[in-house]
Write a protein that holds these residues in place. Structure first.
Motif, mmCIF file in Angstrom:
data_model
loop_
_atom_site.group_PDB
_atom_site.id
_atom_site.type_symbol
_atom_site.label_atom_id
_atom_site.label_comp_id
_atom_site.label_asym_id
_atom_site.label_seq_id
_atom_site.Cartn_x
_atom_site.Cartn_y
_atom_site.Cartn_z
ATOM 1 N N LEU A 50 35.392 35.279 29.927
ATOM 2 C CA LEU A 50 36.237 36.409 30.318
ATOM 3 C C LEU A 50 37.272 35.999 31.361
ATOM 4 N N LEU A 51 36.873 35.173 32.303
ATOM 5 C CA LEU A 51 37.824 34.704 33.319
ATOM 6 C C LEU A 51 38.948 33.882 32.692
ATOM 7 N N LEU B 73 42.501 38.166 26.929
ATOM 8 C CA LEU B 73 41.421 39.036 27.382
ATOM 9 C C LEU B 73 40.825 39.845 26.241
ATOM 10 N N VAL B 74 41.659 40.410 25.389
ATOM 11 C CA VAL B 74 41.172 41.231 24.280
ATOM 12 C C VAL B 74 40.360 40.395 23.299
ATOM 13 N N GLY C 266 40.032 34.278 29.679
ATOM 14 C CA GLY C 266 40.870 35.242 28.968
ATOM 15 C C GLY C 266 41.821 35.973 29.891
ATOM 16 N N ILE C 267 41.323 36.331 31.081
ATOM 17 C CA ILE C 267 42.192 36.984 32.077
ATOM 18 C C ILE C 267 43.313 36.043 32.512
ATOM 19 N N TRP C 268 42.978 34.778 32.730
ATOM 20 C CA TRP C 268 43.974 33.788 33.150
ATOM 21 C C TRP C 268 45.037 33.591 32.074
ATOM 22 N N VAL C 269 44.611 33.514 30.819
ATOM 23 C CA VAL C 269 45.561 33.378 29.715
ATOM 24 C C VAL C 269 46.472 34.597 29.647
ATOM 25 N N THR C 270 45.907 35.788 29.816
ATOM 26 C CA THR C 270 46.704 37.018 29.780
ATOM 27 C C THR C 270 47.749 37.038 30.885
ATOM 28 N N LEU C 271 47.353 36.646 32.103
ATOM 29 C CA LEU C 271 48.293 36.630 33.223
ATOM 30 C C LEU C 271 49.401 35.599 33.012
ATOM 31 N N LEU D 17 35.037 47.125 29.311
ATOM 32 C CA LEU D 17 35.276 46.237 30.449
ATOM 33 C C LEU D 17 36.699 45.685 30.410
ATOM 34 N N ALA D 18 37.152 45.285 29.221
ATOM 35 C CA ALA D 18 38.525 44.782 29.087
ATOM 36 C C ALA D 18 39.540 45.865 29.463
ATOM 37 N N ALA D 19 39.269 47.103 29.049
ATOM 38 C CA ALA D 19 40.159 48.213 29.409
ATOM 39 C C ALA D 19 40.190 48.418 30.915
#
Length: 238
Positions: free
Chosen positions: A19-20, A186-187, A22-27, A206-208
């Motif tokens: 998940l972390l 993230l998704v 995924g968040i980094w990729v999204t940012l 959680l993603a939302a």
């Protein structure tokens, strides 16, 4: 049926690194797309305000096309269309096969799409700057680029920030579209974690929540920038 908090917490620990990432990729995707979109927006605004009719027509066609076609469809068209065209080109020239990775495709597509919206934002902001400011910069002996950077751009940003902020919020959420072409954002990682643990709904919620937190942080940062630009402009006008 949603799992209990204890059940989900124990499951979440095993998927936390995924998940972390995924968040980094999204940012990364959002920030690089924003940078590219700002470049497209400035170029598009300059073209729309150009005295050359051809540039104005190209910019008008660009913004009309982007605003008239759904983002998801554009994502698929650009990703698969560019890849197909590139494959044919390399085949004709006898070059090695070149594959566009999903991250690069996502940045290019989102930057290209939201550059059209930034074009209208910058065009309106430039028109809001008094014409006398352009003449004053010229009278001070500044070149066009110097006048734009030191005189026009700071004033333009005061008018552009609200629109840019709204577009950034939409762009941040639109990064979820890139999961359709296989990028582990993230998704995508939330879907993988949810299906693997059979707790799909919990991971999607959680993603939302994470998107909501990112949007809230962005909103606070944009509010600070707006107040700072407003204060600096008031001080410079005294």
């Amino acid at each position: 049926m949603l799992p209990t908090f204890t059940q989900f917490a124990s499951t979440l620990g095993g998927f936390a690194p995924l998940l972390l990432s995924g968040i980094w990729v999204t940012l990364q995707l959002a920030l690089l797309s924003l940078l590219l979109g700002l470049i497209f927006g400035l170029l598009g605004a300059g073209a729309k305000l150009s005295k050359v009719r051809g540039w104005r027509l190209c910019a008008q066609l660009y913004t009309t096309l982007i605003r008239g076609v759904p983002d998801l469809l554009l994502m698929l068209l650009i990703f698969y269309g560019v890849q197909t065209g590139l494959s044919r080109l390399t085949h004709e020239l006898g070059w090695a096969y070149i594959e566009i990775d999903p991250f690069t495709a996502g940045v290019l597509t989102l930057g290209f799409i939201y550059g059209a919206y930034f074009t209208e934002t910058f065009r309106g902001a430039l028109l809001a700057v008094p014409r006398g400011q352009f003449q004053a910069a010229k009278a001070l002996g500044m070149s066009f680029s110097q006048g734009f950077v030191h005189v026009i751009f700071p004033q333009m940003m005061r008018f552009a920030l609200p629109g840019l902020g709204n577009n950034w919020m939409v762009l941040l959420k639109a990064t979820a579209l890139v999961s359709i072409i296989g990028l582990a954002d993230l998704v995508k990682v939330a879907q993988v974690a949810g299906k693997s643990s059979q707790q799909l709904l919990a991971f999607l919620l959680l993603a939302a929540l994470i998107y909501l937190l990112l949007s809230s942080a962005s909103n606070a940062a944009l509010g600070w920038l707006t107040r700072r630009y407003g204060a600096s402009q008031q001080e410079s006008s005294r």
